[in-house]
Structures are given as C-alpha cells and as structure tokens.
Design an enzyme around this catalytic site. Structure first.
Site, PDB file in Angstrom:
ATOM      1  N   PRO A 181       0.822  -1.213   0.000  1.00  0.00           N
ATOM      2  CA  PRO A 181       0.000   0.000   0.000  1.00  0.00           C
ATOM      3  C   PRO A 181       0.858   1.266   0.000  1.00  0.00           C
ATOM      4  CG  PRO A 181      -0.031  -1.054   2.158  1.00  0.00           C
ATOM      5  CD  PRO A 181       0.843  -1.877   1.278  1.00  0.00           C
ATOM      6  N   GLU A 182       0.296   2.335  -0.595  1.00  0.00           N
ATOM      7  CA  GLU A 182       0.994   3.615  -0.664  1.00  0.00           C
ATOM      8  C   GLU A 182       0.314   4.610   0.286  1.00  0.00           C
ATOM      9  OE1 GLU A 182       1.483   4.802  -4.781  1.00  0.00           O
ATOM     10  OE2 GLU A 182       1.395   2.725  -5.449  1.00  0.00           O
ATOM     11  N   ARG A 208      19.630  15.712 -11.086  1.00  0.00           N
ATOM     12  CA  ARG A 208      19.458  14.254 -11.086  1.00  0.00           C
ATOM     13  C   ARG A 208      19.098  13.831 -12.501  1.00  0.00           C
ATOM     14  NH1 ARG A 208      18.187  12.452  -5.830  1.00  0.00           N
ATOM     15  NH2 ARG A 208      18.538  10.389  -6.695  1.00  0.00           N
TER      16      ARG A 208
END
Ligand SMILES: [Zn+2]
Length: 284
Positions: free
Chosen positions: A2-3, A151
């Site tokens: 789950p998030e 990045r």
C-alpha cells in the site's frame, strides 16, 4: 502497495479503535516481523502499554505509547492490520496478535512477509531519511524542483525514492505523471519550474482524491489485495487513468496506454499526452 492513501485510510480507521486502549497481551508468530530486537523483548515492552495516538509518516504507521516510546509498522507489499474480536477464528498468514483491554484484537496479516514492526524512542529513528510529506506545507513546487535538479534519473524513478518525497509508490507516481502530462522516462533534470508546478499539483490532487476514495484495491485475492481495517476495499482503482490500463484507450486522447519497465517497475503512460521532445541543441 500500500501507498500513502492506503496507509492514511488504515491509520484513520484505526484511530477510534486503538487510541486510549491498553495492550494486554502480545503474540508474535513470525519472529522476523520485529526489526532490531528479539520478538520476546518486543512483546514484553508493548504489554501493558496504552496507545495514546495514531499518526502516519510516508508509508509508516506510528503508534505513540504512554511510556514515550513509539510502535511503528511498515506494511510493505501485502501487510494488513485488522481489529476483530479476540474470539474470532484466526485467519491464515496472521503473524502478530495484540489483545486489547476491551476484548478486541489487532491482527497483523501479511502473505508475503515483507512488513516490519519497530519499537523506538521516536519515529525519527525509522523515518529520518524520508523526504517531505506531499500533502504538507513543507512540500512546495520549488522544493520539488530543487529535489529533481541535478538528477539524471527518470523522473518516475525519483518519485518512487522515499528520500525525494515520502509516500508515493507505483500507482500514484504513474497517475500523477499522467495528470501532469510528463513522460515518466524523462530525465528529472530536464523538468522546468513550470513542469514541477504541474507535477506538484498533480501529486497532491491524485493523493487527495485517492484518500477520499479509500485508496486503491487491485484485483487478486483478499490476501494480497489492500483492504481497510474496517474490512472494506478502496474505490480509487475505478478512477485509475493509466495504471494497469496498458492497451486501453487514454481517457483524454484515445491513444493506447503503453507499459514499459523503468527501474524494474512497470510504468504506464500515454505516449501522446506525456510526450517529451528534448530541445534541439544548435551547433556551429
Ligand atoms: Zn492521451
């Protein structure tokens, strides 16, 4: 899975069931569930303690106790916390039982056994590395821009990095990038401030909508699928625009949704709405 939205719903459901309750008995049935200490020591320390609050940080569930310590739970892939009568028959894959002073029992169920329990002085001991909470004041479009600058990784990969922003996983990273119209494979340092403004809004709107809908419950058995502690499933999967919709028409333009692997994770996007053309470098 789950998030953040699933963890947030879990903690909201647990609050009225756990706050103020005292833990009478602790049984750890899968010793490796407890991180950093013997399961017996964990059980002894938690026994007799009162749960004074519930909270969340990223995907971690936090339960501050009356002795100043905090019980921390990470559900990882398939962890579930349920509260049922202690008399109820034990289900399969239950690895921990906390009997409360009202005859209810907190049961931790985890088919794949990746979840972990911690008992720490402060949640920081576990969560110090996490980036900002995406729904908090500290998470601003400028903050996101700075965190993606310099990045060269794919933006999707960085959104999954909990040190960049806390709580996003595969579903909500894909959905937010679609909403922002950003190709998930795009190098993070090519995002402009305007791109980050849209992405910031998309992340917040996606997470807020998913929380309102009780999170996402995907197909599969009740063992591996997300279920709230009160036993019901989430509804946000009905509103997924790209996640697990490969080959189906994009809800905006009708183009077929594509799926690619990015950093070992399935990534879903619309090749038309999320198009990225690198700027042409003039030479000579
Ligand atoms: Zn589209």
């Amino acid at each position: 899975m789950p998030e953040l939205p699933e963890v947030e719903n879990t903690i909201r459901d647990l609050k009225p069931l756990l706050v103020g309750r005292r833990v009478q008995e602790v049984q750890i049935l899968w010793p490796r569930l407890v991180h950093g200490k013997a399961p017996e020591a964990f059980a002894v320390e938690l026994t007799g303690r009162q749960i004074v609050n519930t909270d969340r940080r990223g995907k971690y569930l936090l339960f501050p106790l009356d002795n100043g310590r905090t019980w921390v739970v990470h559900l990882r892939m398939t962890g579930q916390l349920h509260v049922v009568s202690a008399q109820e028959e034990l289900e399969r894959h239950v690895h921990a039982l906390l009997t409360l002073d009202n005859g209810q029992q907190v049961r931790y169920r985890d088919a794949r056994k990746f979840g972990r329990f911690y008992l720490v002085n402060g949640a920081d001991e576990v969560t110090a590395q996490l980036g900002p909470e995406p729904l908090s004041e500290t998470f601003t479009p400028l903050e996101l821009f700075f965190r993606l600058q310099g990045r060269r990784n794919a933006v999707k990969t960085l959104l999954l990095d909990q040190r960049v922003v806390a709580g996003l996983g595969n579903i909500y990273a894909d959905e937010a990038l679609f909403k922002a119209g950003i190709d998930p494979r795009r190098p993070a340092n090519t995002l402009t401030q305007a791109d980050c403004n849209r992405l910031h809004t998309a992340i917040r709107q996606t997470l807020a909508a998913a929380i309102r809908e009780g999170g996402s419950s995907l197909g599969g058995s009740s063992l591996t699928n997300y279920r709230r502690p009160i036993g019901v499933q989430g509804r946000f999967q009905q509103r997924h625009q790209v996640y697990q919709r490969a080959g189906q028409p994009c809800p905006v333009c009708g183009a077929a949704i594509e799926r690619v692997k990015l950093g070992q994770r399935s990534t879903h996007f619309c090749p038309n709405c999320q198009r990225y053309e690198p700027p042409v470098v003039q030479s000579g």
